[in-house]
Design a protein around this motif. Structure first.
Motif, mmCIF file in Angstrom:
data_model
loop_
_atom_site.group_PDB
_atom_site.id
_atom_site.type_symbol
_atom_site.label_atom_id
_atom_site.label_comp_id
_atom_site.label_asym_id
_atom_site.label_seq_id
_atom_site.Cartn_x
_atom_site.Cartn_y
_atom_site.Cartn_z
ATOM 1 N N PRO A 23 0.808 -1.236 0.000
ATOM 2 C CA PRO A 23 0.000 0.000 0.000
ATOM 3 C C PRO A 23 0.834 1.275 0.000
ATOM 4 O O PRO A 23 0.502 2.235 -0.708
ATOM 5 N N GLU A 24 1.937 1.289 0.779
ATOM 6 C CA GLU A 24 2.749 2.503 0.829
ATOM 7 C C GLU A 24 3.449 2.755 -0.504
ATOM 8 O O GLU A 24 3.635 3.908 -0.914
ATOM 9 N N LEU A 25 3.814 1.689 -1.215
ATOM 10 C CA LEU A 25 4.432 1.838 -2.531
ATOM 11 C C LEU A 25 3.410 2.359 -3.532
ATOM 12 O O LEU A 25 3.710 3.258 -4.332
ATOM 13 N N ILE A 26 2.221 1.810 -3.504
ATOM 14 C CA ILE A 26 1.165 2.275 -4.404
ATOM 15 C C ILE A 26 0.873 3.754 -4.170
ATOM 16 O O ILE A 26 0.738 4.534 -5.115
ATOM 17 N N ALA A 27 0.822 4.148 -2.900
ATOM 18 C CA ALA A 27 0.571 5.555 -2.573
ATOM 19 C C ALA A 27 1.688 6.449 -3.092
ATOM 20 O O ALA A 27 1.437 7.544 -3.625
ATOM 21 N N THR A 28 2.932 5.976 -2.972
ATOM 22 C CA THR A 28 4.075 6.731 -3.484
ATOM 23 C C THR A 28 3.986 6.910 -4.995
ATOM 24 O O THR A 28 4.221 8.002 -5.528
ATOM 25 N N LEU A 29 3.634 5.836 -5.691
ATOM 26 C CA LEU A 29 3.537 5.883 -7.149
ATOM 27 C C LEU A 29 2.365 6.760 -7.591
ATOM 28 O O LEU A 29 2.464 7.485 -8.589
ATOM 29 N N GLN A 30 1.249 6.695 -6.862
ATOM 30 C CA GLN A 30 0.119 7.575 -7.168
ATOM 31 C C GLN A 30 0.539 9.038 -7.125
ATOM 32 O O GLN A 30 0.193 9.826 -8.015
ATOM 33 N N LYS A 31 1.268 9.379 -6.090
ATOM 34 C CA LYS A 31 1.680 10.766 -5.916
ATOM 35 C C LYS A 31 2.723 11.172 -6.948
ATOM 36 O O LYS A 31 2.620 12.237 -7.563
ATOM 37 N N LYS A 32 3.729 10.309 -7.154
ATOM 38 C CA LYS A 32 4.825 10.646 -8.066
ATOM 39 C C LYS A 32 4.334 10.849 -9.492
ATOM 40 O O LYS A 32 4.762 11.773 -10.186
ATOM 41 N N PHE A 33 3.428 9.973 -9.939
ATOM 42 C CA PHE A 33 2.990 10.018 -11.333
ATOM 43 C C PHE A 33 1.625 10.686 -11.489
ATOM 44 O O PHE A 33 1.031 10.626 -12.563
ATOM 45 N N ASN A 34 1.129 11.311 -10.411
ATOM 46 C CA ASN A 34 -0.095 12.110 -10.478
ATOM 47 C C ASN A 34 -1.272 11.298 -11.008
ATOM 48 O O ASN A 34 -1.964 11.690 -11.951
ATOM 49 N N ALA A 35 -1.491 10.133 -10.384
ATOM 50 C CA ALA A 35 -2.567 9.249 -10.823
ATOM 51 C C ALA A 35 -3.927 9.839 -10.483
ATOM 52 O O ALA A 35 -4.141 10.366 -9.386
#
Length: 300
Positions: A103-115
């Motif tokens: 979950p923390e990785l998914i949240a990081t990727l959401q933020k980084k790539f502006n999902a």
């Protein structure tokens, strides 16, 4: 757009032979290599250096020791990125691979790539139906075609839901190795690029299904470049076309895959793009995946 100019890769910390995936991944070679993590990390770093030295934008995320995820080096199976800010999460066959969706990785990727949104297909795991991302599917993103060879890792029901959600047309078929065993992932037997498709047509034994696949390739206006069953076993189907920061196009593969190609095939591929290859022997033997499996393309 067919080729990504931004890539995501996961640096491994616990890479090793995974018996949970070996039950239907015939590309894995059982062994007790106690140095697999050390060797794989060296191969990973060399591969990343090759890509970045050629101007390719690579985001590298460090895996964590816990939970234990021996196949975290292959992120394309649990996540994919799509235009419009869409992230897809996928149901995985092996229980220890499901833990890669941290979950923390998914949240990081959401933020980084502006999902903007997430299409979550993971609920199908409770029904033992799986679709392992761009391993199970090889996407023609421009013409919205999802090629998929059916296997214990690729269920038609989940494929259809993905295609409805992202407006792709499914082209499903069965593909087998030289011993008649289902090929576990589509991306080991075919690669879709801008102007061509590398494919092991002889693995599609049903004449009608083979004709349907060829028709879809022709409909997209791309040239089919066939590889043999032997070349497929050396990961010659596990390629990925990418673009660097200056717009130059490359075809990425392992050195094993490159060595399996004939001079004529190399010459034909080089008409369209430069070729980059790196030695990935430890990763290929223990993980049963190669260069393409190590990369999640970011189209956001």
């Amino acid at each position: 757009m067919q080729t990504a100019s931004q890539l995501l890769m996961i640096r491994p910390v616990n890479f090793s032979f995974n018996p949970e995936t070996a039950v239907n991944n015939t590309f894995q070679v059982a062994n007790e290599d106690r140095e697999a993590q050390e060797k794989a990390l060296k191969e990973f770093e060399h591969f990343v250096q090759l890509l970045t030295a050629n101007g390719i934008d690579v985001t590298v995320i460090n895996d964590t020791p816990l939970p234990y995820t021996p196949d975290s080096i292959f992120p394309n199976n649990w996540i994919s990125f799509h235009e419009g800010g869409i992230i897809c999460l996928y149901p995985m066959f092996a229980p220890n691979r499901r833990q890669e969706r941290k979950p923390e990785l998914i949240a990081t990727l959401q933020k980084k790539f502006n999902a903007a949104s997430i299409v979550d297909l993971t609920r199908h795991e409770k029904d033992n139906q799986f679709l392992e991302g761009t391993g199970s599917m090889v996407l023609d993103r421009r013409f919205k075609i999802a090629y998929a060879c059916l296997s214990p890792r690729t269920a038609i029901e989940v494929l259809d839901e993905f295609c409805r959600s992202l407006k792709f047309m499914p082209v499903a078929f069965n593909a087998f190795d030289d011993k008649g065993r289902p090929i576990y992932h589509t991306n080991v037997m075919m690669c879709v690029a801008k102007q061509y498709v590398v494919i092991c047509l002889e693995s599609i034994t049903d004449a009608k299904e083979r004709k349907n696949v060829i028709s879809a390739i022709k409909m997209s206006g791309k040239k089919a470049i066939p590889i043999t069953m032997t070349q497929m076993k050396h990961f010659a189907g596990n390629m990925l076309q990418v673009t660097n920061r200056k717009g130059k196009t490359f075809l990425i593969m392992s050195s094993q895959a490159y060595r399996s190609l004939s001079p004529g095939q190399i010459k034909e591929l080089e008409k369209y793009n430069s070729i980059l290859h790196a030695p990935l022997d430890t990763i290929e033997a223990n993980g049963g995946g190669s260069a393409r499996c190590m990369i999640a393309e970011v189209f956001m």
